[in-house]
Every structure is written in structure tokens, then in C-alpha cells.
Enzyme design. Structure first.
Site, PDB file in Angstrom:
ATOM      1  NE  ARG A 135      74.284   3.147 -43.924  1.00 42.55           N
ATOM      2  CZ  ARG A 135      73.246   3.594 -43.211  1.00 42.55           C
ATOM      3  NH1 ARG A 135      73.051   3.137 -41.987  1.00 42.55           N
ATOM      4  NH2 ARG A 135      72.412   4.483 -43.704  1.00 42.55           N
ATOM      5  CG  ASP A 157      66.829   0.825 -44.975  1.00 44.28           C
ATOM      6  OD1 ASP A 157      67.269  -0.102 -44.280  1.00 44.28           O
ATOM      7  OD2 ASP A 157      66.605   1.966 -44.533  1.00 44.28           O
TER       8      ASP A 157
HETATM    9  N1  CMX Z   1      60.676   9.521 -52.408  1.00 45.51           N
HETATM   10  C1  CMX Z   1      59.760  10.516 -52.538  1.00 45.51           C
HETATM   11  N2  CMX Z   1      59.868  11.690 -51.895  1.00 45.51           N
HETATM   12  C2  CMX Z   1      60.938  11.886 -51.140  1.00 45.51           C
HETATM   13  C3  CMX Z   1      61.944  10.909 -50.978  1.00 45.51           C
HETATM   14  C4  CMX Z   1      61.772   9.676 -51.649  1.00 45.51           C
HETATM   15  N3  CMX Z   1      62.638   8.668 -51.514  1.00 45.51           N
HETATM   16  N4  CMX Z   1      62.900  11.393 -50.154  1.00 45.51           N
HETATM   17  C5  CMX Z   1      62.492  12.631 -49.799  1.00 45.51           C
HETATM   18  N5  CMX Z   1      61.327  12.928 -50.372  1.00 45.51           N
HETATM   19  C6  CMX Z   1      60.512  14.136 -50.223  1.00 45.51           C
HETATM   20  C7  CMX Z   1      60.144  14.313 -48.753  1.00 45.51           C
HETATM   21  O1  CMX Z   1      59.042  13.503 -48.405  1.00 45.51           O
HETATM   22  C8  CMX Z   1      59.886  15.795 -48.697  1.00 45.51           C
HETATM   23  O2  CMX Z   1      58.618  16.026 -49.262  1.00 45.51           O
HETATM   24  P1  CMX Z   1      57.651  17.213 -48.744  1.00 45.51           P
HETATM   25  O3  CMX Z   1      58.444  18.467 -48.889  1.00 45.51           O
HETATM   26  O4  CMX Z   1      56.468  17.117 -49.638  1.00 45.51           O
HETATM   27  O5  CMX Z   1      57.354  16.892 -47.313  1.00 45.51           O
HETATM   28  C9  CMX Z   1      60.934  16.364 -49.665  1.00 45.51           C
HETATM   29  O6  CMX Z   1      61.282  15.277 -50.546  1.00 45.51           O
HETATM   30  C10 CMX Z   1      62.188  16.878 -48.984  1.00 45.51           C
HETATM   31  O7  CMX Z   1      62.696  15.846 -48.170  1.00 45.51           O
HETATM   32  P2  CMX Z   1      64.271  15.752 -47.867  1.00 45.51           P
HETATM   33  O8  CMX Z   1      64.655  16.984 -47.141  1.00 45.51           O
HETATM   34  O9  CMX Z   1      65.010  15.411 -49.109  1.00 45.51           O
HETATM   35  O10 CMX Z   1      64.340  14.468 -46.946  1.00 45.51           O
HETATM   36  P3  CMX Z   1      64.064  14.352 -45.366  1.00 45.51           P
HETATM   37  O11 CMX Z   1      65.327  14.662 -44.651  1.00 45.51           O
HETATM   38  O12 CMX Z   1      62.860  15.122 -44.969  1.00 45.51           O
HETATM   39  O13 CMX Z   1      63.702  12.807 -45.237  1.00 45.51           O
HETATM   40  C11 CMX Z   1      63.949  10.488 -45.567  1.00 45.51           C
HETATM   41  C12 CMX Z   1      64.678  11.803 -45.306  1.00 45.51           C
HETATM   42  C13 CMX Z   1      64.942   9.343 -45.464  1.00 45.51           C
HETATM   43  C14 CMX Z   1      62.877  10.308 -44.498  1.00 45.51           C
HETATM   44  C15 CMX Z   1      63.313  10.540 -46.992  1.00 45.51           C
HETATM   45  O14 CMX Z   1      64.334  10.678 -47.958  1.00 45.51           O
HETATM   46  C16 CMX Z   1      62.435   9.345 -47.288  1.00 45.51           C
HETATM   47  O15 CMX Z   1      61.256   9.342 -46.916  1.00 45.51           O
HETATM   48  N6  CMX Z   1      63.007   8.278 -47.978  1.00 45.51           N
HETATM   49  C17 CMX Z   1      62.277   7.060 -48.225  1.00 45.51           C
HETATM   50  C18 CMX Z   1      62.226   6.209 -46.962  1.00 45.51           C
HETATM   51  C19 CMX Z   1      63.584   5.610 -46.650  1.00 45.51           C
HETATM   52  O16 CMX Z   1      64.260   5.042 -47.503  1.00 45.51           O
HETATM   53  N7  CMX Z   1      63.982   5.691 -45.367  1.00 45.51           N
HETATM   54  C20 CMX Z   1      65.212   5.029 -44.895  1.00 45.51           C
HETATM   55  C21 CMX Z   1      66.330   6.009 -44.512  1.00 45.51           C
HETATM   56  C22 CMX Z   1      67.528   5.269 -43.992  1.00 45.51           C
HETATM   57  C23 CMX Z   1      67.247   4.661 -42.642  1.00 45.51           C
HETATM   58  O17 CMX Z   1      67.003   5.412 -41.679  1.00 45.51           O
HETATM   59  O18 CMX Z   1      67.213   3.424 -42.518  1.00 45.51           O
END
Ligand code: CMX
Length: 439
Positions: free
Chosen positions: A327, A373
Site C-alpha cells: 500500500r 501510513d
Molecule cells: N519505531 C520505534 N520502535 C518500534 C517501531 C517503530 N516504528 N516499531 C516497533 N517498535 C518497537 C516496539 O515498540 C517494541 O518495543 P518494546 O519491545 O520496547 O515494547 C519492539 O519494537 C518490538 O515491536 P514489534 O514486534 O516489531 O512490533 P509490534 O507488532 O509490537 O507493533 C506496530 C507493531 C505497528 C504497533 C509498531 O511497529 C509501531 O508502533 N509502529 C509505529 C506506529 C505505526 O506506524 N502504526 C501504524 C501501523 C499500520 C496501521 O495499523 O495503520
């Protein structure tokens, strides 16, 4: 019944039979084992939910009824002279499971145009909120106000058979989708354009008319809306907005009440609000650096600073995807065609070059690649829709297509109340002490 509704019923009956026989023959077969980590960490990867409309592959991205986004952009009907798919066609595909012909798409378009009249009390509810209210809060309040129109709630109160649930849910879904653009455009014009509202143009397609009511009457923005409302529609069933809609719907809450649950989830910064966050993040970086064209070195430093401050880099990462989101790529391709010189678009592309190795270098982020996004705000911004707080509402209008098509399927297949088992840490400790199977 309209012929699309007839076709849906025929498909759902056939699918229902198939599922019944699947359950009779293989109902006891194990799909997976659940680990303690999965129970604590957001149920990642547990296949415990059936959603017919789309399926997400972690490396390939989303497929709607088997079709990838590039395939949809090629195969779905377009507006006259346009290049982008009409979201009406995607809705038909998700609902019926087949690529629609032009007539099918026109039929959906005409049905939604016919049902798009929004009752006055909905505008009164919006007007009762302070203008400063976040657009997603206004949107959710308006959806609840629309609920007075629910045919499902009325029929259920009068006492209908379970076999008829799907029919009323279908009617509500079609009416709700038809009305969302008008509601969303009203919120936009109220908050950002001095309440100068624009009447719908019944000659335009669903997305084109939405663009018109927002006040962006140029073909480029209409095309962007057609693409935007198509690619944000569905991302299989486990994401927060889809799952919340499905969960609340399983209590037989009507489609309005179910959909608003999805929207309150979409309003979270880790989900749909990330499109607003991305633009805020870039704007803050530009302000701090006093430029609208930061270098890759400056972007890299800003990403590191964001991480050091314990914040997420918005638009990056995903709970399921492990590659660049298709996307994102579809929007990038659109931008290459329409606005490659735009400084905000170029910044998004520079972040794409710089961010993944830095995020990967943390050793904990499972997916260092951009999601949907990361790109959408820059495109909206290019056409003048600069009010980033509104971006998640656009996502919500699109998401209605997927989650409401799914809700029709849920009721047509008679899915029961969703009620997974929860446990306590005390329970887990005893379980581990007993030496039972731990992954
Ligand atoms: N920036 C910084 N840290 C990040 C990150 C990012 N973009 N993506 C993941 N991490 C961190 C997590 O916060 C987590 O940290 P802790 O272990 O300290 O808690 C660690 O990396 C492991 O996370 P993960 O298993 O890779 O990712 P999750 O499945 O837990 O989370 C998501 C997925 C999308 C919430 C996360 O990647 C994120 O917060 N991204 C930024 C927000 C975002 O763009 N959201 C939109 C997603 C798409 C949508 O739904 O519209």
C-alpha cells in the site's frame, strides 16, 4: 432484493454448506499451538479468526480475495478517463468474491448515491461538539447518531429469526457506507472551512463525490481518493479496527455500533492515527531543522533522536508485515506519476531510504519497513488537504468497506459470539510449575 444482495446470499449459502462439512470432517484438527508469550504479547500469529474478505502474507502484503494491490489497480473498473480503481469495485469483490464488471460497479455506485441522505439530527450531534474536537471523535459521535437508522436493531427488537440477521445487516452496511462520505466531509468543512458545506454531486462516483464534498474538485485529487479509499479498505481480520468491528458485531450489536468500535480503535496512534503522526513527525523535524527539505544525514539523526527519546518512528513497523507495505508502494507509484517534485513527498522517500537500516539496527523492531501510513499524508498534503488531524477519518471511511463486508459474511455464516479464554498470571505460574507443555 437487489441482485447484488441475491448474489451475496447465494455465495454465502454455498460457503455455509462448505464450512459445515469442513467442521464435521476436520473440526478437531489443530491449527496451531499457543505459547505463553503469545498470550501476553498481543496474540500475534494465533490463527483464531476467520475473515473471508482478505488475507495478509507477511512478505507479499495484502490480497483481497486472492488479488494483490497491483492486480486490483489493473483489473477493477475505473472512472471515465481515470487510472485508479473505484472502491465500489473492491467492495463488490470483497462481498461476492468475484471481480465485478462495469455494470456491477455502477449498480453499487447508484445504490450508495441513492442512500446517501444523512438525517439532520446527525449534523446536530456534530454541531453540539466544540469545533476543536478531534475529527475522529466527531466521526465516531456521528456514526452513533446514524445508528437511529439501524434496520437490524429495529428488526431484532421486533423479533426476527436468526436466519434473517444477514439481510438487515446487509441493508445497514450499505446505508452506512453510503452516508459516511457526507458525514466526513461535513466534519472537515465545519472544522477547517468555516462551516461552508458543499452539497453532494449525484453524478460522481462514491470517492469522486467525497473529494467534491471535501472541496477538492480536481481530477488528480479524485484519483487519489479512489486509490486511497481502495487500498485502506481491508487488511484481514486481526487488526484492531477489523477485529473490534467483528467482536462487537458478534454480540449482535448492529452494524453502526459495531463499526464505531472499529473506528475508536482506528483512532489510536499505533493504528490509523499513525498517518497524522507521520506528518506531525516530519513537520516537527522540518521546524527543528528549519528546512522543508532535510538531507538524508539530518533525517538519520532525527530518527536516532526519536528512538533515544523512547518514541516510535510513525509509519514504520507492522505486527504482521515483514516487507515494505504494497500500500506504501502503490502510493509511491502514484506520487511518481503525479507529484515527484513535491518536497514532502521527497522527504517521505528519503526517510524510506534512511530509516530501515537504523530501525533494523535496534535489534528489536521486527519490521523496519514502511506501512501504509508512511506515505498517505504527503499525498494529501500535496493536493492542499494539509489538516493532518483529519487524515484518520479518511482511513475510517475506507475501512468501512472491508469491515462491513466482513460483518455481512459473519452474520450470513452465523458466526457465534466471540469469547476467547483468558487466564491470569497466577494460572500461568501454576501451569508452568506443573511442567506442562511450554514452547
Ligand atoms: N519505531 C520505534 N520502535 C518500534 C517501531 C517503530 N516504528 N516499531 C516497533 N517498535 C518497537 C516496539 O515498540 C517494541 O518495543 P518494546 O519491545 O520496547 O515494547 C519492539 O519494537 C518490538 O515491536 P514489534 O514486534 O516489531 O512490533 P509490534 O507488532 O509490537 O507493533 C506496530 C507493531 C505497528 C504497533 C509498531 O511497529 C509501531 O508502533 N509502529 C509505529 C506506529 C505505526 O506506524 N502504526 C501504524 C501501523 C499500520 C496501521 O495499523 O495503520
Amino acid at each position: 432484493m437487489g441482485y447484488v444482495k441475491d448474489s451475496f446470499k447465494a455465495k454465502a449459502d454455498a460457503q455455509s454448506k462448505e464450512i459445515k462439512s469442513l467442521l464435521e470432517q476436520h473440526g478437531n484438527m489443530k491449527l496451531d499451538d499457543v505459547t505463553i508469550a503469545q498470550a501476553y504479547q498481543g496474540m500475534r500469529g494465533i490463527p483464531g479468526l476467520v475473515t473471508e474478505t482478505s488475507l495478509l502474507d507477511s512478505n507479499e502484503g495484502i490480497r483481497f480475495r486472492g488479488f494483490s494491490i497491483p492486480e486490483l489497480r489493473e483489473k477493477l473498473s475505473k472512472a471515465e478517463g481515470g487510472n485508479e480503481p473505484l472502491p465500489e469495485g473492491l467492495f463488490y469483490l470483497m462481498l461476492i468474491g468475484e471481480i465485478p464488471n462495469h455494470e456491477n460497479v455502477e449498480h453499487i455506485s447508484a445504490t450508495w448515491a441513492r442512500r446517501s441522505h444523512v438525517p439532520n439530527h446527525v449534523f446536530d450531534v456534530i454541531e453540539a461538539l466544540p469545533v476543536s474536537t478531534h475529527p475522529m471523535t466527531q466521526f465516531c459521535a456521528a456514526i452513533l447518531a446514524l445508528q437511529t437508522e439501524s434496520k437490524f436493531a429495529k428488526a431484532y427488537a421486533e423479533g426476527i429469526s436468526k436466519k434473517e440477521h444477514w439481510s438487515y445487516v446487509y441493508e445497514d452496511a450499505m446505508t452506512l457506507i453510503a452516508r459516511l462520505p457526507r458525514v466526513a466531509a461535513y466534519i472537515y468543512r465545519r472544522k477547517y472551512k468555516n462551516g461552508e458545506h458543499i452539497q453532494p454531486d449525484g453524478m460522481l462516483d462514491w470517492a469522486g463525490n467525497f473529494a467534491h464534498m471535501l472541496g477538492y474538485d480536481n481530477e488528480g485529487f479524485r484519483e487519489l481518493m479512489r486509490l486511497y479509499l481502495t487500498i485502506h479498505a481491508d487488511h484481514e481480520g486481526g487488526n484492531v479496527s477489523a477485529h473490534a468491528t467483528h467482536l462487537v458485531g458478534s454480540a449482535l450489536s448492529d452494524p453502526y455500533l459495531s463499526f464505531v468500535a472499529g473506528m475508536t480503535g482506528l483512532a489510536g496512534p499505533l493504528h490509523g492515527l499513525a498517518n497524522q503522526e507521520v506528518m506531525g513527525w516530519i513537520e516537527e523535524m522540518n521546524t527543528e531543522l528549519n528546512t522543508n527539505n532535510p538531507s538524508k544525514e539530518q533525517i538519520a539523526e532525527y530518527i536516532k533522536k526519536t528512538l533515544t527519546e523512547g518514541k516510535v518512528v510513525p509509519g514504520y513497523g507492522h505486527a504482521v508485515l515483514r516487507k515494505t507495505d504494497p500500500r506504501f508502494l502503490a502510493q509511491m507509484e502514484f506520487a511518481k506519476r503525479h507529484c515527484p517534485e513535491d518536497p514532502m513527498v521527497q522527504t517521505v522517500w528519503n526517510v524510506y531510504e534512511v530509516a530501515p537500516p537504523i530501525l533494523e539496527g535496534t535489534g528489536k523492531i521486527k519490521n523496519p519497513w514502511p506501512n501504509v501510513d508512511a506515505h498517505s499524508g504527503a499525498l494529501l498534503n500535496h493536493y492542499g488537504l494539509v489538516e493532518k488531524e483529519f487524515y484518520t477519518v479518511l482511513f475510517g471511511v475506507s475501512r468501512a468497506l472491508g469491515v462491513l463486508a466482513s460483518l455481512c459474511w459473519d452474520r450470513a455464516l452465523g458466526f457465534p459470539l466471540e469469547r476467547p479464554k483468558s487466564i491470569t498470571t497466577e494460572w500461568v505460574k501454576k501451569f508452568v510449575a506443573k511442567g506442562e507443555k511450554v514452547a
